[in-house]
Scaffold this motif. Structure first.
Motif, PDB file in Angstrom:
ATOM      1  N   ALA G 107       1.755  -1.015  -4.673  1.00 16.99           N
ATOM      2  CA  ALA G 107       0.451  -0.772  -5.287  1.00 16.99           C
ATOM      3  C   ALA G 107      -0.630  -1.622  -4.639  1.00 16.99           C
ATOM      4  CB  ALA G 107       0.510  -1.063  -6.791  1.00 16.99           C
ATOM      5  N   ALA G 108      -0.241  -2.823  -4.222  1.00 13.29           N
ATOM      6  CA  ALA G 108      -1.208  -3.739  -3.617  1.00 13.29           C
ATOM      7  C   ALA G 108      -1.336  -3.529  -2.116  1.00 13.29           C
ATOM      8  CB  ALA G 108      -0.801  -5.184  -3.887  1.00 13.29           C
ATOM      9  N   ARG G 109      -0.463  -2.753  -1.536  1.00 13.41           N
ATOM     10  CA  ARG G 109      -0.420  -2.519  -0.078  1.00 13.41           C
ATOM     11  C   ARG G 109      -0.310  -3.839   0.696  1.00 13.41           C
ATOM     12  NH1 ARG G 109      -5.895   0.541   0.236  1.00 13.41           N
ATOM     13  NH2 ARG G 109      -6.271  -1.230  -1.153  1.00 13.41           N
ATOM     14  N   ILE G 110       0.528  -4.741   0.199  1.00 15.91           N
ATOM     15  CA  ILE G 110       0.656  -6.071   0.797  1.00 15.91           C
ATOM     16  C   ILE G 110       2.127  -6.363   1.109  1.00 15.91           C
ATOM     17  CG2 ILE G 110       0.527  -8.556   0.262  1.00 15.91           C
ATOM     18  CD1 ILE G 110      -2.050  -8.147  -1.117  1.00 15.91           C
ATOM     19  N   ILE G 111       2.350  -6.986   2.248  1.00 12.46           N
ATOM     20  CA  ILE G 111       3.660  -7.560   2.575  1.00 12.46           C
ATOM     21  C   ILE G 111       3.543  -9.073   2.434  1.00 12.46           C
ATOM     22  CG2 ILE G 111       5.372  -7.952   4.409  1.00 12.46           C
ATOM     23  CD1 ILE G 111       4.366  -5.285   5.670  1.00 12.46           C
TER      24      ILE G 111
END
Lengths: 253, 253, 253, 253, 253, 253, 253, 253
Positions: G107-111
């Motif tokens: 959902a946050a598009r974060i790694i």
């Protein structure tokens, strides 16, 4: 053809086939319409190359591969340097059929066929780019500048977050005769670069960014308002325009 | 001077004083620089008047009274119609010293001196204005159109709130060969007018309004997006531009 | 139907079936609602054609092929010229079912069925376009202008980089009664063209460009601010609007 | 002061007054803060002049006459060229008290005191301006360029309406090493000028115009979108910025 | 739950289980946090429906079908009217699983399940739309207004080009208690409609158009600047907002 | 005059002075031009008052005191309510000469002369204003709403920083039939107010603010994008427009 | 390397291998270029982390999975916290090959790959979001804030329509040391939140909305113009920027 | 008054004067309207000061001297800190009559009367300003921050052209707990400053500049798009907003 008309008219006058009055009428008529009217397409290009200091560049966007190839063929047939920008692999396939030794620079989206001569510019054009996302524009500038006869050096990924990398290259900065600074976001790079060099800086805003970057508008406005003098700006993403300007400056004797 | 040069060169060739080669060189040199080089200031104006279909108009804003008067004097000396726009009483005082029979149109902010001939346009230019606040722009159009040789009719204060007044003038609307529609606010007038007439409509947005009228931008955008065809638009407050366009159309034969 | 009501009422009055009072009430009621109420759809179109000087044009974008075809059929059944703009092959297939002799102009994205009569405009409408990318808009103007009954001539690919080609066509420029100038980028073409001709110029900004061209806004603003008078502007990419305006002017007698 | 610190530290090390460890600590500390820390105000200017290729320019707007005069005095005391832009007669009176041989250029709104040396630029900077209203900006560029050591030539009042005057000056155009093109309205001049010369062109949009010129925005956008390459743009009304850029280019060897 | 806390506290006070001091402390604590804290989700909706005069509307864009269905189920379980806007067939499939008698209005992109009661508004809400391309927005307004308990009448395809059709409907215009006017392009329709009726007009700009319509901005600005009073405007494409406003007005007693 | 023409025509027909054919021609001619053509200025106003539900309002800005007074005199002579907005003391002096019992409302910049009748609106119009700087606009709304026949209540200085004051007035909020919410800055007030009442809310953005408030644009955009339904917006600073809309709603039966 | 150069130089001076003059030259040369020149890539990151208070964050948009993975590997190899924003599943697959214990927050598009340590911030960062459509931005802020060492609490779906839910959470609001308020549409949430808490508020406009929300511009302008102080704003959709700012504040001791 | 109502109700219930039902009704009624209703003006201010962490600030622009003085008097009477921004000497004269020990800070355009206590913030707020023209905004921030209980340090005239001066102050930069960076033109200063410090940076764009600076819009956009994280932005010229935000952060424990 104009010169033939002139010669013909003058010969006829000299030979008595035309009266002075008739000859004058003909010459005045040519005067009214010259220097454009009787020039064919090819001759124009030569003239422009001499007059403007750079060859015609083909803007590939919105042209079919076939149109691009046809224009490319005519330019090469004239012995001119071929530069097609904003183009792609399909157009390249079509061009290669007619111009077998054309080259495609994928990152720069440019097709070239150069005359293979040594660089003619007096110094080096240095291209500084802020981030990896700015590379397509920076590469358009690099390939175009090389095709226009310049030695080119590049310092990429040297934005504010990587300022030290730029500063670490002080010798290459000092060696440049002209600098092209490519950046998106807030567009602060050209001001910073210009603060470090004695050379004029051509600033290229890019459409990289999001939110209030408004497709490069913020970078463009930022570059125009930079408080360091010695910077001039070209259109958003206009790597070619920067390369041409830099090449003109680099060819000044 | 060009024609003298030509005649001189040709005579010398004819008389043997110049070789064919020398004559050719001279003529080709003239060709490279014509048709501009040998024209003096006054001759240009005549040429433009013929070529473009209307005399030079002096934009008064930003010029000193003295500058305005000097330019006015030269134009009148050439026998041309004098039109100075965006000007004022001070400039008029200066002009009157050099051009005693000049006239000042206060509401239109225009100085004219016409050649006094009959209107040369084929029909009538009708100027429709939305509100009393739009009158300076409408009057600029009226005075200019008359100075350019047109019969002009006006229907003022005929905006949406007074649509009936416009409709009441259906005979004058029908009689117009070209219509100029002047409006601020939302700029709906030209569409409405065009819906009522067979003539082409020149739309002039004005900077009248407040709030989200943004200095005429809303009127301009509204006029450009009107869903009635047969309307074309000039710059905000550009009464002169509308008058020139209308005059050109009205002089078509 | 209105006239029947009127006749009926007046006959009844004359015949004594209605009192003066009753007849007056009826007529005043009609007066309050006329001249629109009793017009059917088809009659409106004829009226508009007469009143506004040009037939109804169908804006194809946002209409289904079926909707487009149904409207097309009604127009043709009325004996009117059919012009559908911003349309495509699917709509054309649907139209052809109902109007077999309709034509599709792919580059112009226009469907037409004209009445086959000779051009009715007095002169020639010349369309000048800056670059090959501007052709869809220029073609929309050309096809529409022809369908509206004009002889059309075109000078394409005549932007600043190819100014000589424009200048080489001085005879065709001089022959035009109205000029449509189509250009994107900075929109300088109409000013330049107008500087060369005596005819009024309709300027069409196109959305061609990139970066700070902002979808045609720069071209639009440039055209509105051009310092050459005798130019008026239509909406971005509005080839049809320019054609209609030009046709109106060209049909002035 | 830095060099004194260095010499002192090194001497102490050499003389045994400092251990290697202590000396290293001191030098590393200097490294962390140099090259900025120990520079006083005056020395910075010299450094910048060498590093950036042009002297510091004082932006007069928003400074009191007293502030302007104090800064001017310090610059002159340093033997540097004095250039104050966007200034006025009041500031000049204050400056003259401290710098008696300062000069005020009213049209350019600039105060200068130059070192009186011969021009150091290699060629001529040509300034082309479109209209008389653009002169303040053009003059700012001219006075600044001269103060920066350039020979300057000017062709004023050469906009589209007076294109012939520009073309008539083809020899002066051809003689320029760099061109500055100043224009308001639609900003087409730089493109046109660049089409005529081999030199790079610096474009200066001006805030001259009305209506949809939006304080120079239209001219700025037009110049950025010009389809002729070899043009770069500075901020609206930024005559100084153009002069600095042109001077840098003109001083390239 | 709040009322239970209150009753409990008061009973305890009445029964002597709490001192006056303790009861006061508890009640003051509730006062500090009410009326929000102890309300569950469903009760809020009832409260809002009473307080604001309209039920909660679900904005479907950006919600998954599952999310939409879950919210829909809760609203229906509460006995409230269900209105989901900016939704599609996938969401409808999910909703129908939980709310079998929900309806999907494809053109309006709305899911509803109404309580089936008679219209509660006092009069008729008339929706006037300019073109067929404006129908999705007009239909959003129509379906929403009906779901909110209003009798709705529609006059579609009644823009400037079809003004007569609007005027032909004068009886339906006169019968409306509130009018919603939907238009794109230059947004002139609401002004025109308002000029014809005694009812207040809610204007809805749509994003229909091209070129300088700028996604509905021109229509929005035009509607805000209309010179006819008695018009108020909602956001671009906001059919729902217009319906709610109209419904509120139509339910005024 | 129209009715006289009708009666005359019908009488002549009845009396045999006109044939049926002649009478029909005359009536059809009236039909083509009615209802506008034969109405004088004064009668128009009566008609509009009946048709649109509110009297004509004079926009004072851009009118001379004499013009304002002349228009005012005619309106009063017709027995209509006089409302002049955006006016000042000079215009009031001129009006008072012709309309001795006119009143000037300085804070609202409005001149009125009402017919002195009781309020005719059914309920109360409540005007809520955010800050003291918004008062000129709020007062324009208040005075206009009263002159249009409404009972008006005001809650001023009730912005976000004073939200408690608004909430403290819940009984006056609940009593309103329509609310006008006036605010500058970010324009959040109408959403908040609408969240508290069952009445429709007319939002008026004001040009109060600085920096990125852009003359009211931010407030306008904020009001259009508010997530609370039941709000519609008028132009920046348009107190009169809000008053008219509110009055129309308040007069609905 | 700089320190080695210094030590080497000083040793050589001490040992007599360099003269004082030579040593001074070398050190001054280092001074001119330090402190950047001799730093390698890895050391820079450590330095920045110390100097700026937060680790380098990788902006994933515009980078290939391979590029992202290579950069990620280097950061992790340095023992630093890994944060890649604006990324996706493809990049995550590439990163996981080199950094097996990386995590992807869809959902946050974060790694991220954090060092697993306890939160180091002193208090709690509270993230308030207006609608479900704002969640991607809110989640970017949440994941980033946690990865930067903060305890994070969230109150989602708490816009104006759900204000009661926000107010119901007054204890969590009161417990926050810093608040991040995320909202699209008119952007009123941060002002409202700030009115309820003692903590500073970081406002994040989102591009959620339609029509006149203009991709987040309205929310941005609204937040900048909020009349409640104690709010500062980051770029549209810039959850990461808000998280970094909040983390810096939360780590202040 | 609320607490009295509660006590009264509860006593009546306890004493049997009210039934449980009646008491419940009364309390629920209070719950519906609390917590705002019974707060007078003065108590609100105290409440806000506690709740929001800062006293009420009076925005002086648009208030008469008398209004300003009256408000000032009430605030001081409450024992609160007085801060009036955007004010002038006239208002100060009026304030001094009622608040004799008020102070006027001319450069900051602020009137204050502080309670004279020691700074309560934990660290130092550092204000960095780019140019002398930015001083009014920087001074507004400084005076406000001091009045809000902070130790303040300033580094002025430290823009890009004077970067060395900023860098020379590295110890003062390092000592700041929060930094306010004030700049016009392209707005690059906050990014640069943030690159040098560990503290959070509040960015204040100013309206200083010309041409394409568009009244501070370029600086604002630049600051929002800066690629250095840890920066948040307030409105153009909003020194007070930056001071409040910085003070909140500086008072965090």
């Amino acid at each position: 053809m104009t010169s033939e008309h002139v010669r013909e008219t003058l010969s006829a006058l000299e030979g008595g086939a035309l009266s002075l009055q008739e000859a004058e009428t003909r010459v005045l008529d040519l005067l009214r319409r010259a220097p454009f009217e009787d020039l064919g397409f090819a001759r124009v290009d030569h003239h422009r190359s001499i007059r403007q200091g750079c060859p015609e560049v083909v803007f590939g966007a919105g042209k079919t591969p076939a149109q691009t190839a046809a224009i490319a063929e005519r330019i090469v047939a004239n012995g001119d340097t071929l530069i097609v920008t904003r183009t792609g692999p399909d157009a390249f396939d079509a061009v290669r059929e007619l111009v077998p030794d054309a080259e495609f620079h994928a990152a720069a989206r440019i097709i070239t066929r150069t005359t293979g001569k040594e660089p003619t510019g007096r110094g080096t054009v240095l291209i500084v780019a802020a981030g990896t996302s700015d590379l397509p524009v920076a590469e358009e500038a690099r390939v175009a500048a090389e095709a226009l006869g310049n030695r080119v050096d590049t310092v990429y990924d040297a934005g504010v977050a990587g300022l030290h990398r730029l500063l670490a290259e002080h010798e290459r900065l000092a060696a440049a005769r002209v600098v092209i600074a490519v950046a998106g976001m807030e567009g602060a790079l050209p001001s910073v670069v210009r603060g470090l060099v004695g050379a004029p800086v051509i600033a290229v805003p890019t459409s990289i960014g999001y939110g209030a970057s408004f497709g490069g508008l913020t970078a463009l406005l930022g570059m125009l308002n930079g408080c360091t003098t010695g910077v001039a700006v070209v259109n958003i993403d206009n790597g070619l325009g920067a390369a041409t300007m830099a090449s003109l400056i680099n060819h000044l004797t």
